[in-house]
Design an enzyme around this catalytic site. Structure first.
Site, PDB file in Angstrom:
ATOM      1  CG  ASP A 116      -2.038   1.007   1.112  1.00 49.44           C
ATOM      2  OD1 ASP A 116      -2.381   1.388  -0.023  1.00 49.44           O
ATOM      3  OD2 ASP A 116      -2.565   1.433   2.162  1.00 49.44           O
ATOM      4  CG  HIS A 172      -0.670   1.951  -9.331  1.00 48.71           C
ATOM      5  ND1 HIS A 172      -0.822   1.645  -7.994  1.00 48.71           N
ATOM      6  CD2 HIS A 172      -1.770   2.682  -9.674  1.00 48.71           C
ATOM      7  CE1 HIS A 172      -1.968   2.159  -7.557  1.00 48.71           C
ATOM      8  NE2 HIS A 172      -2.553   2.807  -8.549  1.00 48.71           N
ATOM      9  CG  LEU A 201       9.232 -16.986  -3.502  1.00 51.01           C
ATOM     10  CD1 LEU A 201       9.234 -16.899  -1.971  1.00 51.01           C
ATOM     11  CD2 LEU A 201       9.606 -15.622  -4.094  1.00 51.01           C
TER      12      LEU A 201
HETATM   13  C1  IPE Z   1      -5.499  -2.656   0.016  1.00 50.09           C
HETATM   14  O1  IPE Z   1      -5.129  -1.331  -0.197  1.00 50.09           O
HETATM   15  C2  IPE Z   1      -5.558  -3.396  -1.278  1.00 50.09           C
HETATM   16  C3  IPE Z   1      -4.304  -3.548  -2.010  1.00 50.09           C
HETATM   17  C4  IPE Z   1      -3.124  -3.144  -1.673  1.00 50.09           C
HETATM   18  C5  IPE Z   1      -4.422  -4.275  -3.241  1.00 50.09           C
HETATM   19  P1  IPE Z   1      -6.221  -0.168  -0.310  1.00 50.09           P
HETATM   20  O2  IPE Z   1      -5.468   1.085  -0.484  1.00 50.09           O
HETATM   21  O3  IPE Z   1      -7.225  -0.494  -1.339  1.00 50.09           O
HETATM   22  O4  IPE Z   1      -6.917  -0.230   1.127  1.00 50.09           O
HETATM   23  P2  IPE Z   1      -7.814   0.849   1.875  1.00 50.09           P
HETATM   24  O5  IPE Z   1      -8.860   1.278   0.907  1.00 50.09           O
HETATM   25  O6  IPE Z   1      -6.924   1.985   2.267  1.00 50.09           O
HETATM   26  O7  IPE Z   1      -8.333   0.132   3.074  1.00 50.09           O
HETATM   27  C1  IPE Z   2      -1.804   0.152  -3.368  1.00 50.84           C
HETATM   28  O1  IPE Z   2      -1.494   1.487  -3.376  1.00 50.84           O
HETATM   29  C2  IPE Z   2      -2.034  -0.418  -4.739  1.00 50.84           C
HETATM   30  C3  IPE Z   2      -3.407  -0.871  -5.000  1.00 50.84           C
HETATM   31  C4  IPE Z   2      -4.409  -0.819  -4.171  1.00 50.84           C
HETATM   32  C5  IPE Z   2      -3.667  -1.413  -6.319  1.00 50.84           C
HETATM   33  P1  IPE Z   2      -2.637   2.595  -3.372  1.00 50.84           P
HETATM   34  O2  IPE Z   2      -3.049   2.863  -4.778  1.00 50.84           O
HETATM   35  O3  IPE Z   2      -3.739   2.180  -2.453  1.00 50.84           O
HETATM   36  O4  IPE Z   2      -1.871   3.840  -2.788  1.00 50.84           O
HETATM   37  P2  IPE Z   2      -2.420   4.901  -1.728  1.00 50.84           P
HETATM   38  O5  IPE Z   2      -2.893   4.131  -0.534  1.00 50.84           O
HETATM   39  O6  IPE Z   2      -3.527   5.640  -2.419  1.00 50.84           O
HETATM   40  O7  IPE Z   2      -1.233   5.757  -1.434  1.00 50.84           O
HETATM   41 MG    MG Z   3      -4.085   2.475  -0.477  1.00 47.26          MG
END
Ligand code: IPE
Ligand code: IPE
Ligand code: MG
Length: 242
Positions: A12, A29, A123
């Protein structure tokens, strides 16, 4: 030092990483994919057993269409460019989640990466895509219910082992270490059943900045946990001395 056998990771913080640099979210990403690539290389070096990364949750479909489309393109291009190297490194790739919602192109890439690497025994890299912990429990219950309906299972035979055997990754041990980058301290519908006794590690580091040193910090932290599984510290010490 006790190494974790199965690490579950919520990658995240990509969006915030990009924003802090004045870049569009998709740049975060893209950087996140590079981080994952390096992390896998390091995990192979450390001879880790299994890593399951959360790549896309069932809730992530609610993001702006443009971001979802870019993420889907990124999954396809990342799989296409990485799968050969993963195979060379003896990595076994498996996807969990409801893949039927993905385009046929992405489903093909997923199926091909799984079949190419199916006999590898290094792995295990599991990718949770269109996955959620509640989805997993529901599909397990559906499977249990259909066995009951066909009289191959009796209601009083439903137990923990039965349910667990129907969940995604039933052939894996439950994750013993969970890592979430990006500072949030929640599960976000990732593994629910399987995290009953998982050690939870949260770091402020945004996913694109998570490197091999950070991984080792998390593993060191894990190796200093006393895993009691409901027992007393004295009991744990006793079994360790046996
Ligand atoms: C969780 O991250 C899902 C992934 C990393 C794929 P999110 O960014 O979607 O989670 P929330 O919305 O902050 O809980
Ligand atoms: C996690 O990073 C990736 C996915 C959920 C696909 P985020 O896109 O949630 O990044 P933040 O949390 O907005 O910084
Ligand atoms: Mg996020």
């Amino acid at each position: 030092m006790t190494k974790p056998e199965h690490i579950a990771i919520i990658m995240d913080g990509n969006g915030r990483w990009a924003k802090s640099k004045g870049l569009p979210r998709v740049a975060g990403h893209r950087a996140g994919v590079k981080t994952l690539r390096k992390l896998i290389e390091h995990a192979v070096k450390l001879r880790l057993n299994a890593i399951t990364v959360f790549a896309f949750s069932t809730e992530n479909w609610q993001r702006p269409e443009k971001e979802v489309d870019l993420l889907m393109d990124l999954f396809i291009s990342a799989l296409e460019s990485e799968v050969e190297d993963l195979h060379k490194n003896n990595v076994k790739v498996t996807f969990i989640g409801d893949r039927s919602a993905f385009s046929s192109k992405l489903q093909n890439s997923i199926n091909q990466s799984e079949s190419l690497t199916i006999n590898n025994n290094g792995l295990s890299l599991n990718v949770a895509a269109n996955y959620s912990g509640r989805w997993d429990i529901i599909q397990a219950l559906q499977s249990v219910a259909s066995e009951i309906k066909s009289n191959t299972l009796a209601i009083d035979e439903i137990n923990e082992l039965q349910v667990a055997s129907k969940l995604s990754l039933a052939n894996h041990k439950d994750p013993d270490l969970f890592i979430r980058t990006g500072g949030e301290q929640r599960i976000s519908n990732y593994f629910l059943w399987q995290t009953a006794y998982t050690e939870l590690y949260f770091t402020e580091t945004l996913w694109p900045d998570f490197d091999s040193t950070q991984l080792e910090l998390a593993i060191d932290w894990f190796s200093n946990r006393e895993r009691r599984f409901g027992k007393t510290p004295e009991q744990v010490a006793q079994t360790q001395n046996q």
